[in-house]
Each structure stands twice: as C-alpha cells, then as structure tokens.
Write a protein that holds these residues in place. Sequence first.
Motif, PDB file in Angstrom:
ATOM      1  N   THR A  94      -1.123  -4.511  -3.100  1.00 56.33           N
ATOM      2  CA  THR A  94      -1.373  -4.485  -1.657  1.00 56.33           C
ATOM      3  C   THR A  94      -1.787  -5.860  -1.146  1.00 56.33           C
ATOM      4  O   THR A  94      -1.221  -6.365  -0.162  1.00 56.33           O
TER       5      THR A  94
ATOM      6  N   LEU B 242       0.803  -1.222   0.000  1.00 58.48           N
ATOM      7  CA  LEU B 242       0.000   0.000   0.000  1.00 58.48           C
ATOM      8  C   LEU B 242       0.838   1.276   0.000  1.00 58.48           C
ATOM      9  O   LEU B 242       0.490   2.254  -0.662  1.00 58.48           O
ATOM     10  N   PHE B 243       1.955   1.257   0.729  1.00 63.73           N
ATOM     11  CA  PHE B 243       2.723   2.492   0.905  1.00 63.73           C
ATOM     12  C   PHE B 243       4.039   2.557   0.138  1.00 63.73           C
ATOM     13  O   PHE B 243       4.647   3.627   0.070  1.00 63.73           O
ATOM     14  N   PHE B 244       4.502   1.442  -0.429  1.00 64.66           N
ATOM     15  CA  PHE B 244       5.705   1.472  -1.267  1.00 64.66           C
ATOM     16  C   PHE B 244       5.357   1.214  -2.733  1.00 64.66           C
ATOM     17  O   PHE B 244       5.683   2.012  -3.607  1.00 64.66           O
TER      18      PHE B 244
ATOM     19  N   GLY C 276       1.155   4.409  -9.021  1.00 68.01           N
ATOM     20  CA  GLY C 276       0.430   5.656  -9.243  1.00 68.01           C
ATOM     21  C   GLY C 276       1.274   6.700  -9.950  1.00 68.01           C
ATOM     22  O   GLY C 276       0.795   7.380 -10.870  1.00 68.01           O
ATOM     23  N   ILE C 277       2.523   6.841  -9.538  1.00 69.04           N
ATOM     24  CA  ILE C 277       3.425   7.806 -10.187  1.00 69.04           C
ATOM     25  C   ILE C 277       3.591   7.464 -11.667  1.00 69.04           C
ATOM     26  O   ILE C 277       3.475   8.340 -12.536  1.00 69.04           O
TER      27      ILE C 277
ATOM     28  N   GLY D 104      -2.731  -1.285  -7.947  1.00 71.33           N
ATOM     29  CA  GLY D 104      -2.312  -1.035  -6.571  1.00 71.33           C
ATOM     30  C   GLY D 104      -3.031  -1.937  -5.587  1.00 71.33           C
ATOM     31  O   GLY D 104      -2.461  -2.386  -4.591  1.00 71.33           O
TER      32      GLY D 104
ATOM     33  N   ALA E 154      -6.978   6.766 -13.124  1.00 71.29           N
ATOM     34  CA  ALA E 154      -6.826   6.374 -11.719  1.00 71.29           C
ATOM     35  C   ALA E 154      -7.357   4.962 -11.482  1.00 71.29           C
ATOM     36  O   ALA E 154      -6.865   4.246 -10.608  1.00 71.29           O
TER      37      ALA E 154
ATOM     38  N   SER F 111       2.238   0.575  -4.379  1.00 69.83           N
ATOM     39  CA  SER F 111       1.090   1.265  -4.994  1.00 69.83           C
ATOM     40  C   SER F 111       1.382   2.726  -5.348  1.00 69.83           C
ATOM     41  O   SER F 111       1.007   3.174  -6.445  1.00 69.83           O
ATOM     42  N   PRO F 112       2.046   3.487  -4.476  1.00 66.48           N
ATOM     43  CA  PRO F 112       2.369   4.860  -4.886  1.00 66.48           C
ATOM     44  C   PRO F 112       3.264   4.916  -6.130  1.00 66.48           C
ATOM     45  O   PRO F 112       3.098   5.794  -6.978  1.00 66.48           O
ATOM     46  N   TRP F 113       4.175   3.961  -6.248  1.00 70.97           N
ATOM     47  CA  TRP F 113       5.057   3.953  -7.415  1.00 70.97           C
ATOM     48  C   TRP F 113       4.262   3.647  -8.682  1.00 70.97           C
ATOM     49  O   TRP F 113       4.492   4.247  -9.732  1.00 70.97           O
TER      50      TRP F 113
ATOM     51  N   THR G 237      -4.639   2.481 -11.612  1.00 70.58           N
ATOM     52  CA  THR G 237      -3.835   2.509 -10.392  1.00 70.58           C
ATOM     53  C   THR G 237      -4.547   1.768  -9.267  1.00 70.58           C
ATOM     54  O   THR G 237      -3.916   1.021  -8.506  1.00 70.58           O
TER      55      THR G 237
END
Length: 131
Positions: free
Chosen positions: A118, A89-91, A97-98, A114, A107, A93-95, A110
């Motif tokens: 997760t 979720l925090f490593f 998203g970027i 994502g 979206a 998925s944001p990547w 993502t």
Amino acid sequence: MEILNVIVAAIAGFALGAVWYMALAEPWMDAANIKRGPDGKPEGGQDPKLFAMTFVLQLIVAGMMRHVFELAGIDTVGKGIVAGIGIGLFFISPWIGINNLYGGRPAKLTLIDGGYATLACGVMGLVLALF
C-alpha cells in the motif's frame, strides 16, 4: 521520458521496501517462519538475484501503474497518491491476503506485506504524478 519516471518510481518503491523490511525484519521473519542461523540472520543468507528480481517486478508494477494513470487521466500529485494507495490497498494487499490464507500463514504477515504494498504504491503514484 516516460521510462525514466517508471524507473524512478520503481527505485522509490524499492527504497521504501528496504526501509520497511529493515524496520520490520524481526516480526516479518517470525510471521513468515524464516529459519535463522545463530547470528539471527536467515539461514543461507540472501541471494543478490533476489534483489535484482524484486527490482524487475517493481518496474513491472510501476509501468502498469503509469499506463493506468495515463488512461484514467491521473495527473496531479494528490490523485497519484490516492490512486497508488488504492491500488496497493484494494488490488495488491487482498491478493497477498488470499495467498497467505491458502498458505496457512498468519494475518500479521499479510499486514506487514500488505502495508508495504500500500505504501509503496502510494509512493510510486506520487512519483509518477510528478512527471
């Protein structure tokens, strides 16, 4: 024995991906703008090398997660699941998203990718903590 739990964790993540993307095939192909043939399947089919490379990449993720778990003292199923979900979720998925932001992708893509990252990391965390 450590390599065995990494392999099992990768298999678990890979299997979850098969279920996840079969269930979300249509919305994923729409969001990813995948061109389809008259049968509704992706044009050109899917090369088996794609699945082999996917599994190799799953092994890399599972191996690094095992290493991080060892360093962090993550040794219970609960901690394994929470840490795995946190990694996804925090490593990861944001990547994703970027990459999708810069690629001008929706979206929804993502969220699908994502969400898989997760859940798969959570499952890998569970498996790694079992051994």
